[in-house]
Design a protein around this motif. Sequence first.
Motif, mmCIF file in Angstrom:
data_model
loop_
_atom_site.group_PDB
_atom_site.id
_atom_site.type_symbol
_atom_site.label_atom_id
_atom_site.label_comp_id
_atom_site.label_asym_id
_atom_site.label_seq_id
_atom_site.Cartn_x
_atom_site.Cartn_y
_atom_site.Cartn_z
ATOM 1 N N LEU A 1 25.779 33.996 39.902
ATOM 2 C CA LEU A 1 25.136 35.458 39.736
ATOM 3 C C LEU A 1 24.253 35.403 38.602
ATOM 4 O O LEU A 1 24.588 34.862 37.576
ATOM 5 N N ARG A 2 23.042 36.213 38.645
ATOM 6 C CA ARG A 2 22.294 36.264 37.847
ATOM 7 C C ARG A 2 22.013 37.922 37.472
ATOM 8 O O ARG A 2 21.413 38.317 38.482
ATOM 9 N N TYR A 3 22.355 38.395 36.164
ATOM 10 C CA TYR A 3 22.092 39.712 36.111
ATOM 11 C C TYR A 3 21.428 39.801 34.725
ATOM 12 O O TYR A 3 21.409 38.881 33.868
ATOM 13 N N THR A 4 20.767 40.806 34.446
ATOM 14 C CA THR A 4 20.058 41.300 33.137
ATOM 15 C C THR A 4 20.995 42.141 32.542
ATOM 16 O O THR A 4 21.419 43.089 33.166
ATOM 17 N N ALA A 5 20.957 42.196 31.283
ATOM 18 C CA ALA A 5 21.733 43.193 30.166
ATOM 19 C C ALA A 5 20.644 43.944 29.496
ATOM 20 O O ALA A 5 19.992 43.456 29.000
ATOM 21 N N PHE A 6 21.142 45.285 28.863
ATOM 22 C CA PHE A 6 20.351 46.281 28.262
ATOM 23 C C PHE A 6 18.892 46.602 28.724
ATOM 24 O O PHE A 6 18.201 46.851 28.035
ATOM 25 N N SER A 7 18.912 46.484 30.078
ATOM 26 C CA SER A 7 17.723 46.949 30.922
ATOM 27 C C SER A 7 18.389 47.200 32.353
ATOM 28 O O SER A 7 18.930 46.458 32.639
ATOM 29 N N ASP A 8 17.446 48.128 32.748
ATOM 30 C CA ASP A 8 17.857 48.437 34.373
ATOM 31 C C ASP A 8 16.864 47.834 35.314
ATOM 32 O O ASP A 8 16.576 48.027 36.447
ATOM 33 N N ASP A 9 15.551 47.227 34.244
ATOM 34 C CA ASP A 9 14.690 46.414 35.064
ATOM 35 C C ASP A 9 14.819 45.011 35.148
ATOM 36 O O ASP A 9 15.098 44.402 34.127
ATOM 37 N N ALA B 1 22.869 54.155 38.428
ATOM 38 C CA ALA B 1 23.230 52.948 37.674
ATOM 39 C C ALA B 1 24.372 52.876 36.754
ATOM 40 O O ALA B 1 25.104 53.668 36.546
ATOM 41 N N LEU B 2 24.870 51.677 36.715
ATOM 42 C CA LEU B 2 26.070 51.305 35.852
ATOM 43 C C LEU B 2 25.641 50.953 34.490
ATOM 44 O O LEU B 2 24.595 50.313 34.301
ATOM 45 N N ARG B 3 26.382 51.382 33.574
ATOM 46 C CA ARG B 3 26.377 51.263 32.161
ATOM 47 C C ARG B 3 27.844 50.585 31.507
ATOM 48 O O ARG B 3 28.671 51.242 31.982
ATOM 49 N N ALA B 4 27.498 49.734 30.612
ATOM 50 C CA ALA B 4 28.587 49.018 30.149
ATOM 51 C C ALA B 4 28.964 49.417 28.606
ATOM 52 O O ALA B 4 27.952 49.073 27.935
ATOM 53 N N THR B 5 29.897 49.489 28.008
ATOM 54 C CA THR B 5 30.125 49.610 26.662
ATOM 55 C C THR B 5 31.403 48.861 26.072
ATOM 56 O O THR B 5 32.632 48.750 26.708
ATOM 57 N N LEU B 6 30.948 47.963 25.251
ATOM 58 C CA LEU B 6 32.209 47.011 24.767
ATOM 59 C C LEU B 6 32.495 47.483 23.401
ATOM 60 O O LEU B 6 31.757 47.972 22.539
ATOM 61 N N THR B 7 33.972 47.226 23.096
ATOM 62 C CA THR B 7 34.201 47.431 21.885
ATOM 63 C C THR B 7 34.579 45.916 21.123
ATOM 64 O O THR B 7 35.441 45.183 21.368
ATOM 65 N N SER B 8 33.933 45.929 19.826
ATOM 66 C CA SER B 8 34.005 44.331 19.125
ATOM 67 C C SER B 8 35.408 44.276 18.753
ATOM 68 O O SER B 8 36.120 45.010 18.558
ATOM 69 N N VAL B 9 35.733 42.912 18.380
ATOM 70 C CA VAL B 9 36.758 42.741 17.450
ATOM 71 C C VAL B 9 36.412 43.092 15.923
ATOM 72 O O VAL B 9 35.274 43.831 15.871
ATOM 73 N N VAL C 1 28.975 48.558 21.636
ATOM 74 C CA VAL C 1 27.608 48.311 21.927
ATOM 75 C C VAL C 1 27.561 48.584 23.319
ATOM 76 O O VAL C 1 28.309 48.291 24.242
ATOM 77 N N ALA C 2 26.617 49.296 23.774
ATOM 78 C CA ALA C 2 26.261 50.018 25.156
ATOM 79 C C ALA C 2 24.998 49.476 25.763
ATOM 80 O O ALA C 2 23.862 49.525 24.854
ATOM 81 N N GLY C 3 25.044 49.138 26.891
ATOM 82 C CA GLY C 3 23.631 49.181 27.636
ATOM 83 C C GLY C 3 23.928 48.991 29.074
ATOM 84 O O GLY C 3 25.101 49.055 29.644
ATOM 85 N N SER C 4 22.608 49.312 29.753
ATOM 86 C CA SER C 4 22.676 49.224 31.248
ATOM 87 C C SER C 4 22.651 47.500 31.500
ATOM 88 O O SER C 4 22.396 46.729 31.010
ATOM 89 N N GLY C 5 22.540 47.392 32.863
ATOM 90 C CA GLY C 5 22.336 45.939 33.465
ATOM 91 C C GLY C 5 21.996 46.191 34.925
ATOM 92 O O GLY C 5 22.273 47.209 35.655
#
Length: 295
Positions: free
Chosen positions: A11-19, A126-134, A286-290
């Motif tokens: 699959l091919r997705y972009t992150a930190f943009s909805d474009d 739209a979906l948005r993802a938030t990751l929590t770092s180590v 760190v959060a962003g759309s995709g």
Amino acid sequence: MNLVRETPDVLRYTAFSDDPEGGNPAGIVLDATGLTDEEMLAIAAEVGYSESAFLTAPSGEAGSGVSEAGRAFTIRYFSPKAEVPFCGHATVATAVALGERIGPGDLLFTTRAGTVPVTVTREGGALRATLTSVEPHVEEVADEDLAEALAALDWPAADLDPALPPRIAFAGARHLVLAAASRERLAHLAYDFARLEALMHRLDLVTLELVWRASPEVFHVRAPFPVGGVVEDPATGAAAAAFGAYARELGLVPEATVLTLHQGEDMGRPGVLTVELRAGDRRIRVAGSGTRIPA
């Protein structure tokens, strides 16, 4: 000789943009069961993005990477040239792809850098993802290493912002943070690829995080990535997390704050990364759309 026995679906997705034309694209293999390191590297090289992500079931569990019941995965990241311990934009892109298939909610990714929780939410359509770092950390950079980095970039030391001193920051991967004194300095990026790559290998850096402070909570950033085989990363979640740790360590921002990082504008792939610091928690969010990139 083709190293890949049978190419899996990528699959091919972009992150930190909805474009699809913005942000940072990532390749995603939702079921990498049985693939060797060499095969994953070959797939990443063929895809050609700065990183591709490969999912399998958590260690000790059988079955494919994606299941309706499970929301925990082992994830590995490969650039066209090498494996990296952690990649933020591929994490966000993968989480959005999973959210489309198994619904919003909490995910748990086991990476080579450690365990990374991710929460997927739906905002409007739209979906948005938030990751929590180590757990992050920040360290000094040796004078000779700084001088070599500036020489490779062809940046005079006078073009650095003295209010944001150089440091090496880690929140899953190591990044050298250098702050430009002007937006014009940041906009001009024409560096010695081989020279910077050699320094980064020696210091075990994944990218440089080049920043310019537009306001107390807003930054413009760029990320040279020669060790991954690409000149520049369009939107770098791991570096954004490391920068959040850097900003807090140096007292540049309050203990609890939200930063906005603009990246990719100078490449024609604008993206927005949201970096959240919470009081009493050293980890960085760190959060962003995709969105999916059409075939």
